[in-house]
Design an enzyme around this catalytic site. Sequence first.
Site, short mmCIF file in Angstrom:
data_model
loop_
_atom_site.label_atom_id
_atom_site.label_comp_id
_atom_site.label_asym_id
_atom_site.label_seq_id
_atom_site.Cartn_x
_atom_site.Cartn_y
_atom_site.Cartn_z
CG ASP A 89 -7.66 -5.16 1.75
OD1 ASP A 89 -8.61 -4.72 2.41
OD2 ASP A 89 -7.62 -5.13 0.50
CG ASP B 253 -0.67 -20.29 -1.23
OD1 ASP B 253 -0.12 -20.22 -0.11
OD2 ASP B 253 -0.14 -20.90 -2.20
CE1 TYR C 239 -3.32 -2.85 0.87
CE2 TYR C 239 -4.59 -0.83 1.10
CZ TYR C 239 -4.54 -2.19 0.94
OH TYR C 239 -5.70 -2.90 0.85
C1 IPM Z 1 -10.13 -1.73 4.17
C2 IPM Z 1 -10.49 -1.15 2.83
C3 IPM Z 1 -9.42 -0.14 2.45
C4 IPM Z 1 -8.11 -0.90 2.37
C5 IPM Z 1 -9.71 0.62 1.16
C6 IPM Z 1 -11.03 1.35 1.20
C7 IPM Z 1 -8.59 1.58 0.83
O1 IPM Z 1 -10.62 -2.17 1.88
O2 IPM Z 1 -10.04 -0.95 5.14
O3 IPM Z 1 -9.96 -2.94 4.25
O4 IPM Z 1 -7.81 -1.52 1.35
O5 IPM Z 1 -7.35 -0.86 3.35
MG MG Z 2 -10.50 -4.12 2.70
#
Ligand code: IPM
Ligand code: MG
Length: 359
Positions: free
Chosen positions: A248, A224, A141
């Site tokens: 995520d 996985d 990210y």
């Molecule tokens: C989460 C969401 C966020 C992320 C998005 C909205 C940027 O999916 O909080 O899990 O990917 O972290």
């Molecule tokens: Mg998410």
Amino acid sequence: MHSKIVLLPGDGIGPEVVGQAVRVLEAIATQFKHVFDFSSHLIGGIAIDQTGDALPESTTAACKGADAILLGAVGGPKWDDPNAKTRPEAGLLKIRKELGLFANLRPIVTFDELLDSSPLKRHIIEGTDILFFRELTGGLYFGASGLEELPDGQQRAFSTAVYTTSEVERIVRMAAAAAVKRRGKLTMVDKANVLEASRLWRRVSARIMKEEFPTVEYDVVLVDSMAMHLLSRPTSFDVVVTSNMFGDILTDEASMLPGSLGMLPSASLGSSGPGLYEPIHGSAPDIAGKGIANPLATILASAMLLRHSLGLEKEALAIESAVKKVLAAGHRTADLVPRGAASLGTIAITDLVLQALAA
Ligand code: IPM
Ligand code: MG
């Protein structure tokens, strides 16, 4: 206790569910004699529309001065153009980074009352109680990324997964400390058979566990394989720690164990400063404004806020038990019943939570 709570309602169903959580927090304030000062600020698509910026400076400043932050959701089709200059999600990523919220706690607990709302079999999910620690300010990210034009007219894009030793140490420590207070088990999830960054995770967490948490039962699972084990043996996990991207994906998958995304709260914490609390369901633009969104995830997120940021355990438990009572009495929002079956709206189910709190 006198506390400042910043509200970031955001987009889609965000304002509806945050509005209901505030009603519950106000009831708690009255009942337990606290004062909560609420102030509402812009984030996400609505902030882009009103200021051109998904996270205006004034929002960041308000958050930094708060004791805790309650967020609804950001994003929606209106702002989804992949060529747009800025996106609602950028506001969320920026606030996480600015406040140093490196640990995202996502409890995945099945409610006995809702076992039949899950798409998975009851005998597999019954008794699931997992606490995910998703690293939140590093990895794919936030690593270097770019887009370039190639001479042959193609484009080339890249995103990189970057972690440092200390970034891994602090999240593994926090997760292991939580495991000590729970069932004493930690699972670290990575892709060390392929990714260099995962091999760093593996070495660092093995060392931290050996040196600082020798009594915690520790194992590693490839991501996985974890995707599979989460569905086949969810009750065998206690605390799970993993990187930003894997966390995520796995927590969305795990959200199906309790039956609905509409029930799951999360907390994002740093080593000091205010925590940020939110439902994990997102902005659900398809049902925004219809009054049918399930506010229970946000109400449960406000319980986490009371517990982790304000130290109000009794009050947090009061909310959690009120929610359980409402479910036990058979009340459901639309996301928890078969399509077309009778259900309660956002306000009506909150009314019942308030009644249960007062009882
Ligand atoms: C989460 C969401 C966020 C992320 C998005 C909205 C940027 O999916 O909080 O899990 O990917 O972290
Ligand atoms: Mg998410």
